[in-house]
Write an enzyme that holds these catalytic residues in place. Structure first.
Site, PDB file in Angstrom:
ATOM      1  N   ASP A  17       0.849  -1.188   0.000  1.00  0.00           N
ATOM      2  CA  ASP A  17       0.000   0.000   0.000  1.00  0.00           C
ATOM      3  C   ASP A  17       0.885   1.238   0.000  1.00  0.00           C
ATOM      4  O   ASP A  17       1.880   1.287   0.728  1.00  0.00           O
ATOM      5  CB  ASP A  17      -0.898  -0.003   1.248  1.00  0.00           C
TER       6      ASP A  17
ATOM      7  N   LEU B 288      -0.262   4.144   0.903  1.00  0.00           N
ATOM      8  CA  LEU B 288      -0.846   5.001   1.932  1.00  0.00           C
ATOM      9  C   LEU B 288      -1.355   6.333   1.381  1.00  0.00           C
ATOM     10  O   LEU B 288      -1.468   7.321   2.113  1.00  0.00           O
ATOM     11  CB  LEU B 288       0.152   5.248   3.074  1.00  0.00           C
ATOM     12  N   SER B 289      -1.677   6.354   0.097  1.00  0.00           N
ATOM     13  CA  SER B 289      -2.237   7.569  -0.490  1.00  0.00           C
ATOM     14  C   SER B 289      -3.666   7.800  -0.020  1.00  0.00           C
ATOM     15  O   SER B 289      -4.129   8.950   0.025  1.00  0.00           O
ATOM     16  CB  SER B 289      -2.199   7.493  -2.021  1.00  0.00           C
TER      17      SER B 289
ATOM     18  N   TYR C  78     -13.833   5.152 -13.847  1.00  0.00           N
ATOM     19  CA  TYR C  78     -13.544   4.120 -12.845  1.00  0.00           C
ATOM     20  C   TYR C  78     -14.215   2.800 -13.225  1.00  0.00           C
ATOM     21  O   TYR C  78     -13.595   1.738 -13.194  1.00  0.00           O
ATOM     22  CB  TYR C  78     -14.028   4.595 -11.477  1.00  0.00           C
TER      23      TYR C  78
ATOM     24  N   VAL D 182     -21.543   6.953   1.253  1.00  0.00           N
ATOM     25  CA  VAL D 182     -22.564   7.897   1.697  1.00  0.00           C
ATOM     26  C   VAL D 182     -22.967   7.646   3.149  1.00  0.00           C
ATOM     27  O   VAL D 182     -23.261   8.588   3.894  1.00  0.00           O
ATOM     28  CB  VAL D 182     -23.784   7.822   0.751  1.00  0.00           C
TER      29      VAL D 182
ATOM     30  N   ARG E   3     -26.772  15.109  -9.300  1.00  0.00           N
ATOM     31  CA  ARG E   3     -25.465  15.037  -9.955  1.00  0.00           C
ATOM     32  C   ARG E   3     -25.624  14.507 -11.367  1.00  0.00           C
ATOM     33  O   ARG E   3     -26.277  13.480 -11.576  1.00  0.00           O
ATOM     34  CB  ARG E   3     -24.523  14.139  -9.166  1.00  0.00           C
TER      35      ARG E   3
ATOM     36  N   GLY F 192     -25.290  12.395 -14.523  1.00  0.00           N
ATOM     37  CA  GLY F 192     -24.804  11.050 -14.746  1.00  0.00           C
ATOM     38  C   GLY F 192     -24.927  10.124 -13.549  1.00  0.00           C
ATOM     39  O   GLY F 192     -24.419   8.996 -13.586  1.00  0.00           O
TER      40      GLY F 192
END
Length: 304
Positions: free
Chosen positions: A32, A34-35, A139, A179, A262, A264
């Site tokens: 990882d 760690l970003s 994505y 959310v 939003r 899309g």
């Protein structure tokens, strides 16, 4: 006892998976950068290799010592991907290709965390793994292309398409946060919850403990053929109904406002859990109300 490599293992799901594997007596190595993940998500005894999945040579060296690879590392934030599309593609697609190459070189099974984002807006009915995929975001496109790369491993390949995962250790301030974490945090702070649009959009929320059980089942399966399964409950709730459930779990009044929808945004997202049940014996067990209670307790600091 086996040793497993988890890419992105300092993240929300990865940290929970690492804890589960250590509890079962396995050894865990995490790669990882760690970003977005946090080192304190790891259990005692897990080995952290700080680095990025874009470094295929290093990933392969680490994988050489392992009995299986779980690939979770990704840039999942739509905003982050839009801000730096080349970097997002390098991590999401290039990183997966590196994981596939490492698994192939060392002859180990690979469990890949894809996403329900590959389906796009599939309508209100439960979507099965055989449905046509039409992602609406970069994505989702990265995940779909990555699935094709993973499937080249043949029987050693397992693809899991998680829907909306929530639970303790999902930090609300993170751009990767779901959310539920953000809404619970706002409710506990007495802040107004903002819903994009009218709130009729619906989602299939699965508790992190359940999704970890699905990953564990995938990791221990007999690799007779490549497998793709949804990680879902088969139940959906509207965002408006969700806010009421969150307020009840927090024991607080609901302060709500509606912002613009939003562009899309997917209207409905609900998975069909049958294939995971038929192939892996997996079925989600945690009800939304119970999962919200655990999430609220963690955000209150009652279960650290």
């Amino acid at each position: 006892m086996a040793r497993y490599l988890i890419t992105g293992g300092c993240g929300f799901i990865g940290g929970h998976l690492a804890h589960a594997l250590v509890r079962e007596g396995h050894r865990v190595t995490v790669l990882d950068d760690l970003s977005s993940g946090q080192e304190d998500n790891l259990p005692p005894g897990a080995d952290l290799e700080r680095g990025c999945v874009t470094d295929g040579a290093r990933l392969s060296v680490i994988a050489r010592q392992c009995d299986g690879l779980v690939h979770l590392a990704a840039i999942a934030s739509v905003e982050a991907a839009a801000a730096n599309p080349d970097r997002a593609e390098a991590v999401n697609l290039g990183g997966t290709r590196n994981a596939v190459a490492a698994a192939r070189t060392h002859g180990i099974p690979l469990v890949y965390a894809s996403s329900a984002a590959v389906y796009g807006d599939a309508g209100s009915d439960p979507v099965a793994e055989t449905a046509k995929c039409a992602p609406l975001s970069a994505y989702g496109e990265h995940k779909l292309k990555s699935e094709s790369a993973v499937l080249t491993l043949g029987p050693r390949a397992t693809i899991i398409r998680p829907f909306n995962v929530y639970g303790p250790r999902q930090h609300p301030a993170s751009p990767y946060s779901g959310v539920i974490a953000r809404f619970v945090s706002a409710c506990l702070a007495g802040e107004t919850i903002t819903i994009n649009g009218e709130g009729h959009q619906s989602r299939d929320f699965i508790y992190v403990g359940d999704i970890v059980r699905l990953f564990l089942a995938a990791m221990s399966r007999d690799p007779e053929a490549a497998l793709t399964v949804n990680g879902c409950t088969g139940q959906a709730i509207s965002i408006l109904e969700l806010t009421r459930a969150i307020a009840a779990a927090c024991g607080a009044g609901l302060r709500l406002r509606h912002g613009p929808a939003r562009p899309g945004d997917i209207l409905h997202s609900r998975g069909d859990p049958q294939h995971a049940l038929d192939t892996l014996g997996f079925q989600a067990e945690v009800r939304l109300g119970d999962g919200l209670t655990e999430t609220v307790a963690w955000l209150r600091g009652e279960d650290q």
